[in-house]
Design a protein around this motif. Structure first.
Motif, PDB file in Angstrom:
ATOM      1  N   VAL A 109      18.816  22.515 -14.466  1.00  0.00           N
ATOM      2  CA  VAL A 109      17.789  23.248 -14.347  1.00  0.00           C
ATOM      3  C   VAL A 109      17.024  23.320 -15.642  1.00  0.00           C
ATOM      4  O   VAL A 109      15.659  23.336 -15.678  1.00  0.00           O
ATOM      5  N   ALA A 110      17.819  23.377 -16.814  1.00  0.00           N
ATOM      6  CA  ALA A 110      17.086  23.345 -18.111  1.00  0.00           C
ATOM      7  C   ALA A 110      16.641  22.250 -18.867  1.00  0.00           C
ATOM      8  O   ALA A 110      16.542  22.220 -19.905  1.00  0.00           O
ATOM      9  N   ASN A 111      16.974  21.304 -17.971  1.00  0.00           N
ATOM     10  CA  ASN A 111      16.674  19.657 -18.701  1.00  0.00           C
ATOM     11  C   ASN A 111      15.023  19.555 -18.700  1.00  0.00           C
ATOM     12  O   ASN A 111      14.608  19.663 -17.571  1.00  0.00           O
ATOM     13  N   CYS A 112      14.774  19.403 -19.970  1.00  0.00           N
ATOM     14  CA  CYS A 112      13.159  19.557 -20.137  1.00  0.00           C
ATOM     15  C   CYS A 112      12.506  18.471 -19.342  1.00  0.00           C
ATOM     16  O   CYS A 112      11.432  18.528 -18.940  1.00  0.00           O
ATOM     17  N   LEU A 113      13.119  17.199 -19.121  1.00  0.00           N
ATOM     18  CA  LEU A 113      12.625  16.168 -18.502  1.00  0.00           C
ATOM     19  C   LEU A 113      11.940  16.680 -16.993  1.00  0.00           C
ATOM     20  O   LEU A 113      11.193  16.376 -16.360  1.00  0.00           O
ATOM     21  N   VAL A 114      12.920  17.241 -16.353  1.00  0.00           N
ATOM     22  CA  VAL A 114      12.405  17.630 -14.924  1.00  0.00           C
ATOM     23  C   VAL A 114      11.145  18.529 -14.780  1.00  0.00           C
ATOM     24  O   VAL A 114      10.304  18.081 -14.028  1.00  0.00           O
ATOM     25  N   LEU A 115      11.101  19.472 -15.766  1.00  0.00           N
ATOM     26  CA  LEU A 115      10.013  20.513 -15.865  1.00  0.00           C
ATOM     27  C   LEU A 115       8.948  19.608 -16.240  1.00  0.00           C
ATOM     28  O   LEU A 115       7.779  19.888 -15.982  1.00  0.00           O
ATOM     29  N   GLU A 116       9.025  18.829 -17.331  1.00  0.00           N
ATOM     30  CA  GLU A 116       7.930  17.915 -17.906  1.00  0.00           C
ATOM     31  C   GLU A 116       7.057  17.069 -16.629  1.00  0.00           C
ATOM     32  O   GLU A 116       6.221  16.741 -16.660  1.00  0.00           O
ATOM     33  N   ARG A 117       8.176  16.508 -15.956  1.00  0.00           N
ATOM     34  CA  ARG A 117       7.748  15.585 -14.757  1.00  0.00           C
ATOM     35  C   ARG A 117       6.698  16.464 -13.829  1.00  0.00           C
ATOM     36  O   ARG A 117       5.868  16.135 -13.412  1.00  0.00           O
TER      37      ARG A 117
END
Lengths: 218, 194
Positions: A109-117
């Motif tokens: 959830v807190a992986n920046c990659l997922v939110l960034e995409r």
């Protein structure tokens, strides 16, 4: 994110040109914490890819109905749902893998990659390209993790996918299984990729200087 | 589990330091540690967010267990964190606009800091009671702040040194972090088997 030219294929873009681990340097926590064996690295990469595909698809589907002010909260709620599904899925598929990955599956959830995409791609594009982008980025991430996991497992334990490589007299370099080994092997990979890129650029420049005189003559 | 408070403190502050030994909160650790002043401020605001959200999620976990809705845990935790970050942002904006201008860009980033989410997850997994959770949240975030400051100080030092152009940037930071982390491995024996 400042890509001026939109590449034709979002899938390949994530896999290589904008590789999340080696080019964008995103999602570092699992990259450094989970890659002490190839098996864990692959499992983590696939779990993240799965989350990326689901969350990118859902976010792209509702992108026109979400007010701008609450978009981050909405994205995070969607990502958290996708991660919860993945968490139970991994538990159902393989208990040893679930135990090895431990708290790092919820931490996707807190992986920046997922939110960034979600913010950079899924919020602006239709569903199918967004899912393609998620798959490409996710597999690129898995590729990065596997590269790192290979170095660390081969040097730190003398095995590859738990198959011994060096015979009984090999003294494992345990440091590579610990966090310092993670930092240093990622640094080495980054240096390798940077030197590739520099060589390519130099070749490109050399090519340009060769062409220019010809253009002047004509 | 009945761990003493002192043990929890030493364990999460030094032995299992969130940043250097568990590899959490990497993005901000590598991204925001170029200058000591930024790193220090970021560390303190993360400390605040972690402590508040840790206490709130302890309460929410009790409610969730009562309702038999444990599968909602992750979603509830992340919403609590997002709300705490929003609250911190509003609080700082109202009380010290100068600090807000300096921190402005970084504050929303705290939401996607894995260290923040890890605290409620770990305290649930280890069945800490209220006092233990509070101590855990404080010392884990203190460890984060300390690691940030340490790396920032080292990076300020290397700013002027002559490094090969290839290794500038992230690669150099990673090597520095690796050395720091190796030093922290030395604390591993301090737990006393507790």
């Amino acid at each position: 994110m400042s890509t001026t030219t939109t590449p034709p294929n979002p899938f390949l873009n994530g896999l290589w040109r904008q590789n999340p681990t080696f080019v964008q340097i995103l999602g570092m926590c699992p990259t450094l914490a989970i890659t002490n064996s190839v098996r864990n690295a692959i499992a983590m990469g696939l779990a993240t890819a799965f989350v990326l595909v689901i969350s990118n698809g859902l976010i792209a589907a509702i992108r026109k109905h979400v007010p701008k002010q609450v978009r981050i909260a909405t994205y995070i709620a969607i990502i958290a749902t996708a991660v919860t599904v993945t968490d139970y899925l991994v538990k159902a598929i393989s208990i040893p893998v679930y135990k090895a990955l431990g708290p790092f599956i919820p931490l996707i959830v807190a992986n920046c990659l997922v939110l960034e995409r979600a913010e950079a791609f899924a919020a602006k594009k239709p569903v199918i390209p967004s899912m393609m982008d998620g798959a490409g980025m996710g597999l690129g991430f898995a590729f990065g993790l596997t590269c790192l996991g290979t170095v660390r497992e081969v040097l730190g334990a003398g095995t590859f996918l738990s198959v011994p490589l060096f015979g009984p007299n090999f003294e494992p370099w345990v440091l590579f299984l610990l966090p310092p080994g993670g930092f240093i092997s990622l640094a080495i990979w980054l240096l390798v990729f940077a030197s590739f890129r520099e060589r390519k650029q130099r070749k490109l420049q050399a090519g340009l200087t060769e062409i220019q005189p010809a253009e002047v003559r004509s | 589990m009945n761990e003493s408070l002192g043990h929890i403190f030493v364990d999460s502050f030094l032995i299992n330091n969130f940043v250097l030994c568990v590899c959490l909160g990497m993005c901000s650790f590598l991204g925001l540690s170029a200058k000591f002043s930024t790193a220090w401020r970021m560390g303190v605001s993360v400390m605040f967010v972690i402590t508040v959200s840790g206490i709130l999620s302890y309460g929410m976990n009790i409610v969730l267990v009562m309702l038999h809705a444990e599968y909602l845990r992750l979603i509830v935790y992340i919403v609590i964190i997002a709300a705490t970050v929003q609250l911190t942002e509003m609080f700082i904006k109202k009380n010290s606009p100068a600090l807000f201008r300096e921190l402005g860009v970084y504050l929303p980033l705290i939401t996607t800091n894995c260290a923040v989410l890890a605290v409620p997850l770990f305290q649930t997994a280890r069945n800490y009671n209220f006092v233990q959770s509070t101590v855990f949240a404080l010392s884990a975030s203190g460890g984060y702040c300390m690691a940030m400051c340490l790396l920032a100080l080292v990076r300020e030092r290397t700013e002027l040194s002559d490094v090969p152009s290839l290794a500038r940037g992230t690669a150099l930071t990673l090597v520095l972090a690796s050395v720091l982390s190796m030093a922290f491995m030395g604390f591993a024996g301090m737990g006393g088997g507790g």
